[in-house]
Design a protein around this motif. Structure first.
Motif, mmCIF file in Angstrom:
data_model
loop_
_atom_site.group_PDB
_atom_site.id
_atom_site.type_symbol
_atom_site.label_atom_id
_atom_site.label_comp_id
_atom_site.label_asym_id
_atom_site.label_seq_id
_atom_site.Cartn_x
_atom_site.Cartn_y
_atom_site.Cartn_z
ATOM 1 N N VAL A 136 -57.729 96.884 50.481
ATOM 2 C CA VAL A 136 -59.029 96.838 51.161
ATOM 3 C C VAL A 136 -58.942 97.740 52.386
ATOM 4 C CG1 VAL A 136 -60.703 95.375 52.332
ATOM 5 C CG2 VAL A 136 -59.433 94.479 50.376
ATOM 6 N N MET A 140 -64.265 99.433 54.492
ATOM 7 C CA MET A 140 -64.921 98.391 53.713
ATOM 8 C C MET A 140 -64.940 97.069 54.465
ATOM 9 S SD MET A 140 -65.697 100.316 51.326
ATOM 10 C CE MET A 140 -65.179 101.819 50.515
ATOM 11 N N ALA A 141 -63.848 96.776 55.153
ATOM 12 C CA ALA A 141 -63.779 95.536 55.922
ATOM 13 C C ALA A 141 -64.775 95.540 57.072
ATOM 14 C CB ALA A 141 -62.367 95.323 56.446
ATOM 15 N N CYS A 142 -64.900 96.665 57.749
ATOM 16 C CA CYS A 142 -65.842 96.758 58.873
ATOM 17 C C CYS A 142 -67.278 96.570 58.388
ATOM 18 C CB CYS A 142 -65.696 98.105 59.574
ATOM 19 S SG CYS A 142 -64.192 98.269 60.553
ATOM 20 N N ALA A 143 -67.614 97.195 57.275
ATOM 21 C CA ALA A 143 -68.968 97.044 56.731
ATOM 22 C C ALA A 143 -69.251 95.587 56.384
ATOM 23 C CB ALA A 143 -69.136 97.928 55.497
ATOM 24 N N ALA A 144 -68.263 94.916 55.787
ATOM 25 C CA ALA A 144 -68.447 93.523 55.403
ATOM 26 C C ALA A 144 -68.622 92.630 56.630
ATOM 27 C CB ALA A 144 -67.257 93.053 54.569
ATOM 28 N N GLN A 145 -67.788 92.843 57.649
ATOM 29 C CA GLN A 145 -67.858 92.011 58.848
ATOM 30 C C GLN A 145 -69.172 92.222 59.602
ATOM 31 O OE1 GLN A 145 -65.225 90.025 57.768
ATOM 32 N NE2 GLN A 145 -65.057 89.651 59.946
ATOM 33 N N GLY A 147 -71.967 93.112 58.214
ATOM 34 C CA GLY A 147 -73.124 92.876 57.358
ATOM 35 C C GLY A 147 -73.958 94.131 57.219
ATOM 36 N N PRO A 149 -74.141 97.348 54.774
ATOM 37 C CA PRO A 149 -73.752 98.196 53.638
ATOM 38 C C PRO A 149 -73.643 99.655 54.062
ATOM 39 C CG PRO A 149 -75.422 96.627 52.971
ATOM 40 C CD PRO A 149 -75.307 96.510 54.462
ATOM 41 N N THR A 211 -61.455 91.803 61.091
ATOM 42 C CA THR A 211 -60.872 90.669 60.365
ATOM 43 C C THR A 211 -59.764 89.957 61.130
ATOM 44 O OG1 THR A 211 -59.091 91.736 59.069
ATOM 45 C CG2 THR A 211 -61.350 91.887 58.183
#
Length: 245
Positions: A136, A140-145, A147, A149, A211
């Motif tokens: 990961v 990708m982690a930053c985008a997920a945290q 919110g 896309p 994260t």
């Protein structure tokens, strides 16, 4: 001198080397495949500060098997240090020649700005079995945290290193749908000024140490004017504000 095939003794018995993508920081973001290889490895290597701890080692600490040989690869900040990767490749090569499996821990994904690529090149050219195990990535982690896309439809997404000169940063950002600006650190003030000059501040999101327990995220415009940023920080920008719009 780069440790290419000619710098190694002939390979007679081969182990295998794996660059394990262990994710951006949260221990549970390691993949099952990387976890399995980690548990079976004879030798575990990881990048570390010249005079300090290893973030990669800290990330996988809950999963580290006991009784393994460990190799701390002391890497200075800045451009790739050929002599250090040469020495590390030679040391790892000796274990591979003895038939041992070597797992090299890599923050995020090994082939996304990861230092493992420099070992991969040296070991592969020397004829050793070596493989990258995807992880990961921080992006990708930053985008997920956040919110947020990264891109949608026919958007063009750019990954832009913060150390670029201001004029290059500006030209890259001026004509893109979405961008992830990485490696901020001491370049943060310059990057922020460029974003402001382009009128993109209200579409920019800032995050650091994604994260981890020390994670911080905020709209870029809400940061104090004198704010600083660590190396492990990122700014995500989308011209529509949100990719789904």
């Amino acid at each position: 001198m780069t440790a290419k095939a000619g710098n190694f003794a002939p390979v007679t018995k081969k182990g295998a080397a794996y660059g394990l993508g262990i994710g951006p920081g949260e221990a549970d973001l390691i993949t099952l495949k990387a976890y399995k290889i980690l548990q079976e490895a004879d030798v575990i290597a990881y990048p570390a500060l010249e005079d300090g701890a290893s973030l990669a080692r800290q990330i996988v600490a809950p999963h580290m098997p006991e009784g393994r040989t460990e190799i701390a690869i002391r890497i200075p900040m800045g451009p790739p240090a050929d002599s250090i990767y040469d020495a590390a490749a030679l040391e790892i090569g000796e274990h591979l020649r003895a038939g041992r499996t070597v797992a090299v821990l890599c923050e995020g994904d090994p082939f996304f700005y990861g230092s493992f690529m420099y070992l991969f090149g040296r070991l592969a050219e020397a004829g050793f079995p070596v493989q990258s195990i995807p992880g990961v990535s921080s992006m990708m982690a930053c985008a997920a945290q956040l919110g947020a896309p990264l891109a949608a439809k026919n958007d063009v997404l750019q990954v832009i290193p913060g150390p670029l000169p201001a004029d290059r940063l500006k030209s890259q950002l001026a004509d893109t749908d979405a961008a992830a600006i990485i490696k901020l650190g001491r370049h943060f003030a310059k990057v922020r000024q460029v974003i402001d000059e382009l009128g993109l501040t209200d579409r920019a999101r800032y995050i650091e140490r994604a994260t981890l327990d020390s994670q911080k995220m905020v709209p870029l415009g809400e940061l104090p004017t004198d704010a600083t940023a660590p190396y492990f920080s990122m700014i995500l920008i989308h011209r529509r504000g949100d990719a789904w719009k």
